[in-house]
Design a protein around this motif. Structure first.
Motif, PDB file in Angstrom:
ATOM      1  N   UNK A 429      -2.352  55.257  93.900  1.00 57.32           N
ATOM      2  CA  UNK A 429      -1.449  56.366  94.193  1.00 57.32           C
ATOM      3  C   UNK A 429      -1.815  57.595  93.372  1.00 57.32           C
ATOM      4  N   UNK A 430      -2.179  57.383  92.105  1.00 58.81           N
ATOM      5  CA  UNK A 430      -2.549  58.500  91.242  1.00 58.81           C
ATOM      6  C   UNK A 430      -3.885  59.106  91.666  1.00 58.81           C
ATOM      7  N   UNK A 431      -4.838  58.261  92.059  1.00 58.75           N
ATOM      8  CA  UNK A 431      -6.148  58.765  92.444  1.00 58.75           C
ATOM      9  C   UNK A 431      -6.096  59.592  93.718  1.00 58.75           C
ATOM     10  N   UNK A 432      -5.150  59.322  94.576  1.00 58.74           N
ATOM     11  CA  UNK A 432      -5.025  60.070  95.827  1.00 58.74           C
ATOM     12  C   UNK A 432      -4.164  61.317  95.694  1.00 58.74           C
ATOM     13  N   UNK A 457     -16.632  61.977  89.220  1.00 57.98           N
ATOM     14  CA  UNK A 457     -15.943  61.588  90.452  1.00 57.98           C
ATOM     15  C   UNK A 457     -15.962  60.092  90.741  1.00 57.98           C
ATOM     16  N   UNK A 458     -16.796  59.334  90.030  1.00 63.62           N
ATOM     17  CA  UNK A 458     -16.804  57.892  90.287  1.00 63.62           C
ATOM     18  C   UNK A 458     -15.443  57.270  89.955  1.00 63.62           C
ATOM     19  N   UNK A 459     -14.674  57.930  89.058  1.00 68.89           N
ATOM     20  CA  UNK A 459     -13.364  57.396  88.722  1.00 68.89           C
ATOM     21  C   UNK A 459     -12.373  57.535  89.879  1.00 68.89           C
ATOM     22  N   UNK A 460     -12.707  58.376  90.873  1.00 67.64           N
ATOM     23  CA  UNK A 460     -11.857  58.472  92.056  1.00 67.64           C
ATOM     24  C   UNK A 460     -12.005  57.257  92.959  1.00 67.64           C
ATOM     25  N   UNK A 461     -13.083  56.489  92.767  1.00 65.02           N
ATOM     26  CA  UNK A 461     -13.306  55.310  93.594  1.00 65.02           C
ATOM     27  C   UNK A 461     -12.482  54.140  93.063  1.00 65.02           C
ATOM     28  N   UNK A 462     -11.791  53.512  93.954  1.00 67.51           N
ATOM     29  CA  UNK A 462     -10.986  52.349  93.561  1.00 67.51           C
ATOM     30  C   UNK A 462     -11.883  51.178  93.179  1.00 67.51           C
ATOM     31  N   UNK A 560       0.573  42.754  86.379  1.00 68.84           N
ATOM     32  CA  UNK A 560       1.821  43.504  86.195  1.00 68.84           C
ATOM     33  C   UNK A 560       1.792  44.303  84.902  1.00 68.84           C
ATOM     34  N   UNK A 561       1.190  43.737  83.855  1.00 70.95           N
ATOM     35  CA  UNK A 561       1.037  44.481  82.595  1.00 70.95           C
ATOM     36  C   UNK A 561       0.212  45.744  82.829  1.00 70.95           C
ATOM     37  N   UNK A 562      -0.861  45.593  83.572  1.00 69.66           N
ATOM     38  CA  UNK A 562      -1.716  46.738  83.900  1.00 69.66           C
ATOM     39  C   UNK A 562      -0.935  47.792  84.679  1.00 69.66           C
ATOM     40  N   UNK A 563      -0.138  47.389  85.678  1.00 68.92           N
ATOM     41  CA  UNK A 563       0.646  48.327  86.472  1.00 68.92           C
ATOM     42  C   UNK A 563       1.660  49.083  85.612  1.00 68.92           C
ATOM     43  N   UNK A 564       2.300  48.402  84.689  1.00 67.82           N
ATOM     44  CA  UNK A 564       3.295  49.056  83.841  1.00 67.82           C
ATOM     45  C   UNK A 564       2.673  50.170  83.000  1.00 67.82           C
ATOM     46  N   UNK A 565       1.519  49.873  82.408  1.00 65.39           N
ATOM     47  CA  UNK A 565       0.868  50.895  81.584  1.00 65.39           C
ATOM     48  C   UNK A 565       0.321  52.039  82.439  1.00 65.39           C
ATOM     49  N   UNK A 566      -0.136  51.758  83.627  1.00 61.07           N
ATOM     50  CA  UNK A 566      -0.599  52.830  84.504  1.00 61.07           C
ATOM     51  C   UNK A 566       0.555  53.749  84.896  1.00 61.07           C
ATOM     52  N   UNK A 567       1.710  53.204  85.144  1.00 68.98           N
ATOM     53  CA  UNK A 567       2.868  54.036  85.466  1.00 68.98           C
ATOM     54  C   UNK A 567       3.264  54.916  84.280  1.00 68.98           C
ATOM     55  N   UNK A 568       3.167  54.387  83.061  1.00 67.47           N
ATOM     56  CA  UNK A 568       3.489  55.182  81.877  1.00 67.47           C
ATOM     57  C   UNK A 568       2.483  56.305  81.647  1.00 67.47           C
ATOM     58  N   UNK A 569       1.291  56.142  82.169  1.00 69.88           N
ATOM     59  CA  UNK A 569       0.229  57.137  81.957  1.00 69.88           C
ATOM     60  C   UNK A 569       0.040  58.028  83.192  1.00 69.88           C
ATOM     61  N   UNK A 570       1.086  58.244  83.942  1.00 68.03           N
ATOM     62  CA  UNK A 570       0.959  59.037  85.167  1.00 68.03           C
ATOM     63  C   UNK A 570       0.544  60.474  84.868  1.00 68.03           C
ATOM     64  N   UNK A 571       0.880  60.991  83.674  1.00 68.26           N
ATOM     65  CA  UNK A 571       0.500  62.355  83.303  1.00 68.26           C
ATOM     66  C   UNK A 571      -0.713  62.385  82.375  1.00 68.26           C
ATOM     67  N   UNK A 572      -1.385  61.258  82.203  1.00 63.62           N
ATOM     68  CA  UNK A 572      -2.619  61.123  81.407  1.00 63.62           C
ATOM     69  C   UNK A 572      -2.409  61.524  79.939  1.00 63.62           C
ATOM     70  N   UNK A 573      -1.253  61.217  79.386  1.00 65.93           N
ATOM     71  CA  UNK A 573      -0.989  61.528  77.983  1.00 65.93           C
ATOM     72  C   UNK A 573      -1.282  60.356  77.055  1.00 65.93           C
ATOM     73  N   UNK A 574      -1.387  59.156  77.598  1.00 70.17           N
ATOM     74  CA  UNK A 574      -1.657  57.986  76.756  1.00 70.17           C
ATOM     75  C   UNK A 574      -3.151  57.776  76.557  1.00 70.17           C
TER      76      UNK A 574
END
Length: 659
Positions: A429-432, A457-462, A560-574
């Motif tokens: 969701x963040x990459x798109x 740009x390789x980081x845009x690839x899932x 699920x641990x990975x998803x939680x931390x990704x949601x916390x980093x939605x603004x790339x501050x972590x």
């Protein structure tokens, strides 16, 4: 009158013939054995202490503990004593001459150091240290000379021997002396040759460059600018010397008339020195030039970093041609209807399963070829390759035409993973999102060089984040070995499946010895959420070769641990973007450290990787921008990768892919 004449003749005869008679008598007396032995004993008994040498000569005398008086030298009837005495005199003279040469050399070097203003600016306080090193070299040279001269000194007990042994000992004593002198000469020639070999091959090139710098300094000084004749002369000399130096780096590459140009420049510089004798202004200008050069160097480094990043992101023409050629062949032939053999092995947990997520066909082929080439039993190895929509057909075509021996291959399209969507995966969701795309492609907004690394740009690839969904991809497997596409396998890897991870999910090689793999390098510890949960000096570990226990993964709900931390980093501050920072967080205290011999990193950025580490490593990793398939790769490490590429393959030849 006659009597006076007789008296004069008598006196003359006395003054002329009397000394002759007396000297002849004294000589006959001295030639007697007893008298001569007494004289020798008197001479050998005479000793001169080191403190008395100052009375013999106004020059300071050397006092060396290496040279000793030859104790117990036995003189025979011949002139051995004269030979030994003359040899000792020659040794003393050679020592004096050696000391003089050392002092003369030191004086010349010190004078050259004082006369060169460029060295005064660039060396700074090092000048005093260099003077000390010169004196140290002078002392060591003096000691070496004394040591070499004293090697023939005989250090025996000084006892007298019989007359039958005297001649033998005297003869033997002459031979070592001759051999020693020849050895000294040989060593001297060898040392001179070594000094010639150690002489830098760019001495004159550096001298010419120093002259150019001095000339440019003079041209910028007001006193020289006021003299148009000297200004024209210096500019002419600068053009001549610049043309002579050019891009040359060796003295052997210089033109024949370079000595004439050096002399002409030296004369012009001497004129400038006579006009402008203010050393303070000269040094001030040199410092300004040095500061300007440093600024230019920083700008060039920044530009080189940007160009390296762009080169790493750019796909070479040959690697762009290869998937196009394979895709065309795949759809214009009946290969699209073919299936890989041994598909029943894909879900067998008793076999050795590998996960490779890549859009680089040639790099993936090297990984597969290197694994099978070093496997003890290739039939037990199963490769699960996932590619994107653009390269899926080409990847299948390559392995259908080039099957990896007895190993099993599976090529999947990430588009077929219907469960992987933005409603399930936060990173997708963040990459798109438009903000993320703007961050990656609006590179002109970058404010620091550190951002360049993460604006790939390789980081845009899932595909890059697919490693966090291994249980979803392989639901029936127990363990999977994840491999990056920029690695080369050198040994059999089956031992990794038998490693006891002790309840951990991830088995990886730690990189504690490298500061950039510490947690504080990747995570923002100014954020209280990061500072509260992690240690900034904790050991990082390497992605690229990781053994994952999927059973423990599911039990501990790692996704699920990975998803939680990704949601916390939605603004790339972590953390910045990438896969290693979220990997360090997700597998925090869930990573088992493997032996370092399993995985050696750095071949994509560090040309000084230890050769022993490379030789003993089971996997070598080209992490960094200098990938082995790029022209900017490190030549020393390229051979490890190219040995698993068949450059005679028809597709590689058609796309002009060469080693």
């Amino acid at each position: 009158m006659l009597s006076l004449r007789n008296i004069v003749l008598l006196l003359l005869s006395i003054t002329v013939f009397a000394p002759i008679v007396l000297y002849t008598d004294r000589l006959s007396t001295f030639n007697s054995p007893s008298t001569k032995q007494d004289f020798i004993e008197d001479v050998t008994a005479f000793s001169l202490s080191a403190t008395d040498t100052g009375h013999l000569n106004l020059l300071p005398q050397e006092t060396s503990s290496v040279l000793k008086e030859p104790v117990g030298v036995v003189y025979n009837e011949d002139s051995t004593d004269t030979k030994n005495l003359s040899r000792d005199l020659r040794l003393a003279e050679s020592r004096e001459h050696a000391s003089a040469r050392v002092l003369y050399t030191t004086t010349e070097e010190d004078q050259a150091q004082r006369d060169n203003p460029i060295k005064q600016v660039t060396d700074g306080v090092k000048q005093g240290n260099q003077g000390g090193s010169i004196l140290a070299r002078a002392d060591s040279t003096s000691e070496n000379v004394s040591g070499d001269d004293a090697i023939d000194v005989d250090d025996n007990d000084g006892k007298h021997t019989k007359s039958a042994q005297v001649s033998v000992q005297a003869t033997k004593q002459e031979q070592p002396a001759t051999e020693t002198s020849s050895n000294v000469n040989k060593r001297g020639s060898i040392l001179s040759n070594k000094q010639k070999d150690q002489t830098p091959s760019d001495v004159r090139v550096q001298q010419l460059k120093d002259q150019l710098i001095q000339a440019k300094v003079y041209l910028s000084l007001p006193a020289v600018k006021a003299n148009p004749h000297l200004t024209r002369e210096l500019r002419l000399r600068v053009k001549e010397v610049t043309r002579a130096v050019g891009d040359r780096s060796e003295d052997s590459e210089l033109p024949r008339n370079v000595n004439e140009r050096m002399r002409a420049m030296e004369q012009s510089l001497l004129k400038g020195k006579q006009i402008q004798d203010d050393c303070a202004a000269f040094v001030k200008k040199l410092r300004a030039m040095l500061h300007s050069t440093e600024e230019q160097l920083r700008a060039h480094k920044k530009q080189a970093l940007l160009l390296t990043q762009l080169t790493a992101k750019t796909l070479p023409k040959g690697l762009h041609c290869l998937p196009l050629r394979l895709t065309t062949e795949y759809y214009y032939s009946n290969y699209s209807q073919k299936q890989f053999p041994n598909q029943e092995k894909l879900e067998d947990p008793r076999l050795y399963h590998y996960a490779i997520f890549s859009d680089n066909i040639l790099a993936t082929a090297v990984v597969v070829n290197s694994v099978t080439a070093n496997a003890k039993d290739a039939s037990k190895h199963v490769f699960h390759i996932v590619s994107d929509r653009l390269n899926y057909a080409a990847m299948r075509m390559w392995f259908l035409v080039n099957p990896p021996g007895k190993a099993t291959i599976q090529v999947q399209n990430i588009e077929d993973f219907t469960w992987l969507n933005s409603s399930y995966s936060p990173v997708l969701k963040q990459l798109n999102s438009p903000a993320m795309i703007d961050y990656y492609f609006k590179a002109h907004r970058a404010t620091s060089d550190s951002n360049l690394k993460y604006r790939n740009p390789k980081y845009l690839s899932i595909l890059n984040h697919l490693r966090f969904y291994l249980p979803e991809i392989f639901p029936k497997l127990n363990k999977v070995l994840f491999l990056d596409d920029d690695i080369v396998v050198q040994k059999d890897l089956t031992g990794l499946w038998s490693v006891d991870l002790k309840g951990n999910v991830n088995g990886a090689v730690e990189t504690c010895g490298e500061n950039f793999h510490r947690f504080d390098r990747y995570l923002n510890f100014s954020n209280p959420l990061i500072a509260k949960n992690f240690d900034p000096r904790a050991c990082g570990w390497a992605y690229g070769m990781n053994i994952f226990d999927l059973v423990e993964w599911k039990r501990q709900n790692i996704t699920e641990v990975y998803h939680n931390w990704q949601n916390l980093n939605h603004d790339r501050t972590l953390w910045k973007l990438g896969t290693l920072p979220p990997g360090l967080i997700t597998f925090w205290k869930r990573t088992f450290p493997l032996n370092r011999s399993w995985h050696t990193l750095g071949l994509g950025y560090n040309p000084n990787v230890n050769q022993k580490d490379i030789d003993r490593a089971a996997v070598i990793h080209y992490n960094g921008n200098l990938k082995p398939w790029l022209e900017i790769s490190i030549p020393r490490f390229r051979g490890y990768w190219t040995k698993y590429v068949n450059y005679n393959h028809v597709y590689l030849r058609e796309c002009n892919i060469n080693p």
